[in-house]
Design a protein around this motif. Sequence first.
Motif: not given
Length: 459
Positions: A377, A387, A406
């Motif tokens: 990411y 994610v 996240k």
Amino acid sequence: MIRANKVVCLLTALAVPLLFGACEGKSAGKAMMEAPSKVVEAKQAQAVKAEKDKMPMDGVAREYVSLVLELGNHDKSYVDAYYGPAEWREQAGQSSASPAQIAQRGKRLLGQLPAGAAADGSLDALRLHYLRTQLGALVVHAQRLAGESQRSFAKEARSLYDTEPPKQDFASFEPLLLELAELLPGKEPLSERVQGFRMEFEIPVDKLQAVFDAAIEACRQRTKQYIPLPDNESFVLEYVSDKPWSGYNWYQGGSHSLIQVNRGLPITIDRAIDLGCHEGYPGHHTYNVLLEQSLVKERGWVEYSVYPLFSPQSLIAEGSANYGIDLAFPGEEKTRFEREALYPLAGLDPSKAEKYDRVMALVDKLSFAGNEIARQYIDGEIDGDQVPALFEKYTLMSPAKARQRKDFVDAYGAYVINYNWGKKLIADYVEQGTNNADERWQRFAKLLSSPRLPSSLDW
């Protein structure tokens, strides 16, 4: 002058023998007086040199504190704890220095540190290494805030946390997922099965206080058997919500902490011991108490009165806090204590304790998959929308927890490595060459009381 004196002494010796001894004695006496004088002068010179070497260290330490506090003006998460003089914080708060200017000052400050240091494990060598490494991380974080550097997971791990975690393929986690699938058979996605199973072990809201009080007290008593703590050490426990973390220790100084537990998400029975140890004993609270006592109060090293979150110190802090759970409750002791003490307080069925802990041990190993998700990411290999789904699939989080995770990566970046990779590094350090609990606790306490960072663990 020297030759004339020799002639005078010789003539005098021939004419008056008795005076020879007097002249010779005078020379010998002068030499005897000069020798100790030179020794004293040499010692004084060494003392002056030592003081000169020490002064830059103390001066750099003072300026380092200022830079950390000033950078906190631009990143509210950066200063995790500060308990130095209030006027220093006030002065820093009035600073108009930009992140770019702070980075430049940090670079100049690095140049003022004494050159070189023997990796001998002495506190002075560790202190120099600490200041140099922490300052380097400060410069990198300031440059990032100034927009001078592009984000990279590996760079963050190396420059901010002083380590290089291994890169893992998602396929390496498949055996763990298969084992969990066998433990929890069903047709639903495995993440749903795990979450459904975990729901059976949630602590009712009206039982939280009693369960956490018992868990924290057990963590405290087990820690105090091995680590002496000040009589006045204490903490306050609060419950909060809408946070990207499950628990947090805000160290206040004076051996006191504010510990917050996030009840915005369901809290399962295993989290009581985990948070009690991690945030309290022998985790963050104990670590900060020992640093304050050993380095700030006893040695006057002001750099330890401030804790910058995005720094190598965080790997030691988080890694030791997680390892402290296993140290305080080794082997089956955690399961036994939960079954006998916490399950009844929570009104849960203790007969399921062993299976639950087995499931959670496997889930814990999957946390390393979270590092890989964060890496991809941050490096732009996957989009933000992907994610949460990956956290659900490979770490078996609930949708809400996956979204929260996240948010955590958005806020803290590569910081995620400090929990699991940090724990492994601390475990390797503590357990190397040790054969029993007493030795491990001694090495652990030594670590918490010293300026060690990841790259100086082997000193």
